[in-house]
Write an enzyme that holds these catalytic residues in place. Structure first.
Site, PDB file in Angstrom:
ATOM      1  N   ASN A 388      -2.129   9.961  -2.430  1.00 38.39           N
ATOM      2  CA  ASN A 388      -0.765   9.492  -2.641  1.00 38.39           C
ATOM      3  C   ASN A 388      -0.747   8.195  -3.444  1.00 38.39           C
ATOM      4  OD1 ASN A 388       1.939   8.622  -2.449  1.00 38.39           O
ATOM      5  ND2 ASN A 388       2.199   9.562  -0.449  1.00 38.39           N
ATOM      6  N   ASP A 389      -1.234   7.119  -2.841  1.00 40.15           N
ATOM      7  CA  ASP A 389      -1.184   5.818  -3.509  1.00 40.15           C
ATOM      8  C   ASP A 389      -1.949   5.808  -4.829  1.00 40.15           C
ATOM      9  OD1 ASP A 389       0.283   4.759  -1.366  1.00 40.15           O
ATOM     10  OD2 ASP A 389      -1.556   4.354  -0.242  1.00 40.15           O
ATOM     11  N   VAL A 390      -3.047   6.554  -4.894  1.00 39.84           N
ATOM     12  CA  VAL A 390      -3.898   6.515  -6.095  1.00 39.84           C
ATOM     13  C   VAL A 390      -3.309   7.308  -7.253  1.00 39.84           C
ATOM     14  CG1 VAL A 390      -5.994   6.132  -4.754  1.00 39.84           C
ATOM     15  CG2 VAL A 390      -5.305   8.478  -5.317  1.00 39.84           C
ATOM     16  N   ALA A 429      -0.065   2.841   1.867  1.00 41.93           N
ATOM     17  CA  ALA A 429       0.516   1.563   1.454  1.00 41.93           C
ATOM     18  C   ALA A 429       2.008   1.477   1.763  1.00 41.93           C
ATOM     19  CB  ALA A 429       0.288   1.333  -0.037  1.00 41.93           C
TER      20      ALA A 429
END
Length: 459
Positions: A388-390, A429
């Site tokens: 997700n965050d990456v 995050a």
């Protein structure tokens, strides 16, 4: 055992540890690297136990047996998803060992041969101060990292007004106390310094957000190495100094590489407090396209090229074997399949590489971000599973986000994005991902392993 023979054996052990690091630098050579590491440790421990000064083996046997038993049980029971927490916990033990050895040396310097006429040598006082401070920071910092990774504590950054100036003041006080201790050898000063170092370890980790936890793991790895080197100086043990220096320097290099990969300042990482602020997540339902396993299988089978982007969700679901089977099925249909690994995917450095290696994914199909990111624009399907965050473009568009400036995998540039997630919830995050709502994105909701298995069946 003579001193010369011990020195030669310690040198051989040191070479083994260097070869271990060399082997662990690549998944293809990691097994031989582990063998070198084991061999080096056996030689180092055996040589230490054979020293003339070792007379009572009872407590040594008890300690080795107890530690070996606990380690074996943990190794057999630990899941790959909990490996980052385990690494953080082990780092804390190294830090605690450094504190205990330093304290023991202060209380009984004659046993450690660091006293001259009742006074601890100046160089030994410096060694004790450095080893204890780094060890105490590593101990409490690793505990906080463990609590965050285990989700016993919020993974969000914990910040307060004036935090960085406060951290700086605490650090300066610790340095001043160390200088005073080196002059007057006061046990009271030493223990006050220890208490402040323990507090400082907490202060430098609590403001770090979830997206940056892999950097924290590598940073604590470096700290634990320097703490071990400090123990080596106190114990006058050459191999422990060598091992500590190797771990400390390699951990620092890894932290630097990861900071570069995340566009973080290396200095700010060392000082702590490089996490971003939390964003309020918009939980309102937005228009998005949801599909089934059959839909995903149809899109994948008609693609010419597919790039799979694994994340922590893959680890939680233990879906790596199913993903490998899906890639094999697509390969039979003439689809080119590759894997894109972000430097901080998962919860520790190399997490995704280990999972894919466990599933026997060929190493030549696995690429790092810099190697493959430009290919996403010409790829038919980006298959994001548990990440997700990456892959969140907010890192490039919102300078106030917790992941601001972090290089991401540009999956939104692919012709089609298949996103395997349980829901539209944000990543670790705590930031919503706009890719979910793009017209070229299809959300495949469900458990990662079950969804991929269903796609394999449909293929």
């Amino acid at each position: 055992m003579t001193a010369n023979l011990a020195a030669i054996l310690y040198l051989i052990a040191g070479v083994c540890f260097i070869m271990a690091l060399r082997g662990l630098s690549s998944p293809a050579s990691s097994r031989i690297g582990n063998i070198f590491g084991i061999a080096g440790m056996v030689i180092a421990v055996g040589t230490t136990l054979a020293q003339p000064g070792v007379e009572d083996y009872l407590w040594l046997v008890i300690g080795i047996a107890a530690g070996g038993l606990v380690g074996t049980v943990i190794a057999l029971r630990i899941k790959m998803t909990a490996m980052p927490q385990l690494v953080a916990a082990f780092h804390s033990l190294v830090g605690l060992a450094a504190v205990l050895v330093a304290g023991s040396a202060l209380l009984a310097p004659e046993v450690f041969h660091i006293a001259v006429e009742g006074d601890i040598r100046l160089i030994s006082r410096i060694e004790l101060s450095i080893g204890m401070v780094i060890g105490a920071m590593t101990f409490t910092g690793s505990i906080i990292a463990f609590l965050k990774l285990q989700e016993l504590m919020s993974g969000a950054p914990l910040v307060f007004a004036g935090q960085r100036p406060f951290n700086l003041i605490v650090a300066l006080i610790i340095i001043a106390l160390a200088a005073i201790f080196c002059v007057d050898q006061s046990p009271t000063i030493f223990w006050i310094m220890t208490a402040l170092a323990l507090v400082f370890g907490v202060l430098i980790i609590i403001p770090i957000g979830g997206a940056d936890m892999p950097v924290v793991i590598s940073m604590l790895n470096s700290y634990s190495g320097w703490a071990a080197a400090g123990i080596g100086f106190t114990l006058d043990n050459t191999v422990l100094i060598i091992v500590g220096a190797l771990v400390g320097s390699s951990g620092a290099i890894l932290s630097y590489i990861m900071c570069k990969g995340m566009n973080r300042s290396f200095i700010s990482v060392i000082l702590g407090g490089f996490g971003g602020e939390d964003l309020k997540v918009d939980k309102s339902e937005k228009p998005h396209k949801a599909g089934s396993a059959d839909d995903g299988a149809f899109i994948l089978s008609n693609a010419g090229s597919v790039i799979i982007v694994p994340g922590y969700g893959l680890a939680v679901a233990q879906a790596q074997h199913a993903v490998r089977e899906m890639a094999d099925e697509l390969g039979k249909k003439g689809v080119r399949v590759r894997y894109a690994i972000h430097p901080v995917a998962g919860r520790m450095p190399g997490h995704m590489n280990v999972l894919l290696a466990e599933a026997n994914v060929p190493y030549d199909e696995v690429f790092e971000l810099d190697e493959i990111n430009s290919d996403l624009a010409s790829t038919d399907v980006a298959f994001v599973i548990g990440a997700n965050d990456v892959v969140n473009p907010v890192a490039k568009t919102d300078p106030q986000s917790a992941i601001a400036g972090m290089p991401i995998l540009d999956v939104e540039n692919a012709k089609t994005v298949l996103f395997v997630k349980r829901s539209l919830s944000p990543g670790y995050a705590g930031i919503d991902n706009p890719v979910f709502y793009n017209p070229n994105t299809m959300m495949l909701f469900g458990d990662a392993k079950k969804m991929v298995e269903a796609i394999v069946k449909a293929l």
